[in-house]
Design an enzyme around this catalytic site. Structure first.
Site, PDB file in Angstrom:
ATOM      1  N   ASP A  64      58.599  64.388  46.742  1.00  0.00           N
ATOM      2  CA  ASP A  64      58.292  65.923  46.927  1.00  0.00           C
ATOM      3  C   ASP A  64      57.425  66.561  45.752  1.00  0.00           C
ATOM      4  OD1 ASP A  64      60.577  64.723  48.094  1.00  0.00           O
ATOM      5  OD2 ASP A  64      62.192  66.114  47.337  1.00  0.00           O
ATOM      6  N   GLU A  94      67.948  68.848  52.637  1.00  0.00           N
ATOM      7  CA  GLU A  94      67.421  68.732  51.246  1.00  0.00           C
ATOM      8  C   GLU A  94      66.204  69.772  51.283  1.00  0.00           C
ATOM      9  OE1 GLU A  94      67.559  63.975  50.320  1.00  0.00           O
ATOM     10  OE2 GLU A  94      66.111  64.673  51.549  1.00  0.00           O
TER      11      GLU A  94
HETATM   12  C1  FRU Z   1      63.684  64.682  49.159  1.00  0.00           C
HETATM   13  C2  FRU Z   1      64.856  64.137  47.918  1.00  0.00           C
HETATM   14  C3  FRU Z   1      65.363  65.167  47.272  1.00  0.00           C
HETATM   15  C4  FRU Z   1      65.866  64.668  46.001  1.00  0.00           C
HETATM   16  C5  FRU Z   1      64.468  63.705  45.679  1.00  0.00           C
HETATM   17  C6  FRU Z   1      64.708  62.668  44.900  1.00  0.00           C
HETATM   18  O1  FRU Z   1      62.594  63.889  49.635  1.00  0.00           O
HETATM   19  O2  FRU Z   1      65.680  63.175  48.407  1.00  0.00           O
HETATM   20  O3  FRU Z   1      66.582  65.631  48.167  1.00  0.00           O
HETATM   21  O4  FRU Z   1      65.961  65.537  45.074  1.00  0.00           O
HETATM   22  O5  FRU Z   1      63.981  63.509  46.747  1.00  0.00           O
HETATM   23  O6  FRU Z   1      63.413  61.953  44.585  1.00  0.00           O
END
Ligand code: FRU
Length: 534
Positions: free
Chosen positions: A48, A230
């Site tokens: 992300d 998320e």
């Molecule tokens: C989304 C996620 C978020 C988390 C991160 C961990 O892709 O699962 O919810 O903070 O990636 O790398």
């Protein structure tokens, strides 16, 4: 050593530095899928985008980063800056895991009024707000292993100090409690945090970024719940052609996307600093869950999607873009949890989407977000080819005529076609791979077909079927604006009403491109192709 010899060594050294830095940007035989203009980390795993904020002429892009491997691992925040959103400079890792856990996704703000007291010498601090994930606690079976922490920087994001009283938001016993997006709410003069909590979001208020109080909840009965919620985002945006402002809540969900796996849905409504109220027309079009008494689960999974492709996830928008600019700009992670850890790239994994500007339009079925490439993308345009308007049926090979290789190419086309006709853009190579973007006039549907576009055996979920996207507008001419970058295609159709982002891995760069009219005559009203490079 004679002076000219040392000068010679200096020259050789400088030339090798130049070559090394060039290697990171442009594709080489050993990095066939390295994009020419999309952001990628030099090496290792990325997911992300995080903490995107604009400050003193620089756009900051932090990102989920595992610096020791090319699969997901203990998360850090990688860091890069850009002055134009297109050319990025890599910076050292900004945040490392600590005793509270790994550094998961989150946001960053400029604390203009120094509400946090972290500012120095009359300058506002940058404050990052992020989830810390305690792996050991999770393994031990606890439920409170995700908490929210903050860190600040007084040197334009170059170095960060974690707040000594972290966490600022402890966990009430929820295993999914993450990805804080923080904004300054001007009307109430408070900080607002929106946090993803499994199947809904919660809103929190703070006067100083350090103490947080819960104020509202949204989402249990609206939108898709086919996966975990998320990386939310919340922002005001002016309605096109009007003076009023609406609030948009974007919400990534994994799995449950319209074509499988990870994707981002959104909601439009009003926000008073505490609660988000869905716009009535938007709500009507989307329907509301009714609990199924037998299953105890919602029976309706209708959602409004930001991007119909499979490769735009966890996208959020920049904070603190000056009002004089006024744009709302998003970047997403150009991959999908269905296969992200297995894609055949080396020595890095994943790219970001190109930056996109959001627009909000009032349509008959409610407010809809349109996405368009930011105008800075035009600075990548090199050779330009005006495609002559033509009515045609069958394949029209433009490779030689245009002199443009489709590997890194922008295309902007306006086409008209009768019901029953299908229009394709085909990219192909000598290895027999082909990738198709199509529009089917009878079904009023766009599609992206990577089933024969190259490598796909790394995951059964990668190229099982073409990906479909419904047309959102009812206009005679169809506009297709596309960006290809070696291993990806981003389609912005009808001025950004329908968006589709997909990645692919041809066995050798795509070298040929054709426009194809199927079944009936197709009219190319206008078209331009550009070769793109930095
Ligand atoms: C989304 C996620 C978020 C988390 C991160 C961990 O892709 O699962 O919810 O903070 O990636 O790398």
């Amino acid at each position: 050593m004679p002076k000219y010899i040392s000068l010679l060594f200096l020259f050789i050294f400088l030339m090798s530095c130049k070559t090394a830095s060039k290697l990171q940007q442009s594709p080489t035989p050993t990095e066939p899928y390295r994009p020419a203009y999309h952001f990628t980390p030099p090496a290792h795993w990325m997911n992300d985008p995080n903490g995107m904020v604009y400050y003193e002429g620089e756009y900051h892009l932090f990102y989920q980063y595992y610096p020791e491997g090319d699969k997901w691992g203990p998360m850090h925040w990688g860091h890069a800056v850009s002055r134009d959103l297109v050319r990025w400079e890599h910076l050292p890792i900004a945040l490392y895991p600590d005793s509270l856990g790994l550094i998961f996704s989150g946001s960053a703000v400029v604390d203009w009024k120094n509400t946090s007291g972290f500012g120095q010498n009359g300058k506002p601090p940058l404050v990052a707000i992020f989830t810390q994930h305690d792996m050991a606690k999770e393994k031990a079976g606890a439920t409170d292993f995700q908490v929210q922490s903050i860190a600040y920087s007084n040197d334009k994001g170059r170095t960060w100090t974690k707040y000594k009283h972290n966490p600022v938001l402890p966990n009430p016993g929820k295993p999914d409690f993450r990805d804080p997006k923080v904004i300054w709410h001007e009307a109430t003069q408070k900080w607002v945090m929106v946090l993803a909590e499994k199947d809904h979001v919660n809103f929190y208020n703070s006067p100083d970024l350090k103490t947080w109080t819960q104020t509202g909840i949204f989402g249990r009965v609206f939108g898709s719940h086919a996966g975990v919620w998320e990386c939310p985002d919340l922002f005001p945006i002016k309605v096109e052609g009007r003076t009023d402002v609406k609030w948009v809540l974007t919400q990534s969900i994994n799995p449950g996307g319209p074509n499988g796996g990870s994707a981002t849905q959104y909601f439009v409504g009003d926000f008073d600093g505490k609660k988000f109220i869905l716009d009535p027309v938007f709500q009507h079009a989307m329907g509301k869950f009714k609990a199924d008494p037998k299953q105890g689960t919602p029976e309706l999974e209708r959602a409004v999607w930001l991007d119909y492709g499979r490769d735009n996830y966890a996208g959020v928008t920049f904070s603190d873009i000056p009002a004089s600019d006024g744009r709302r700009i998003a970047i997403g992670w150009m991959s999908n949890w269905d296969y992200a850890q297995d894609v055949p790239t080396k020595p890095w994994r994943s790219a970001m989407t190109i930056p996109r500007q959001f627009f909000l339009k009032n349509m008959p079925e409610g407010y809809r977000l349109f996405s368009r490439p930011v105008k800075e993308m035009e600075t990548l345009r090199k050779k330009q080819f005006a495609i002559p308007p033509r009515t045609f049926k069958g394949a029209w090979d433009l490779t030689t005529e245009s002199g443009i290789a489709p590997g890194s190419m922008e295309l902007d086309l306006s086409i008209s076609l009768p019901p029953g006709a299908i229009f394709d853009i085909e990219l192909s190579n000598d290895a027999g791979n082909r990738y198709l973007i199509s529009y089917d006039a009878a079904l009023k549907q766009f599609s992206s077909d990577r089933t024969q576009a190259g490598k796909s055996d790394f995951s059964a979920k990668f190229a099982a079927k073409p990906h479909l996207a419904p047309r959102q507008v009812d206009e005679e001419a169809v506009r297709l604006h596309l960006y290809f970058d070696r291993a990806s295609c981003e389609l912005f159709a009808d001025g950004g009403a329908t968006v589709l982002t997909d990645i692919f891995f041809p066995n050798g760069d795509f070298t040929h491109w054709k426009l194809i009219g199927r079944n009936y005559n197709v009219v190319l009203n206008a078209g331009t192709a550009w070769a793109l490079s930095k």
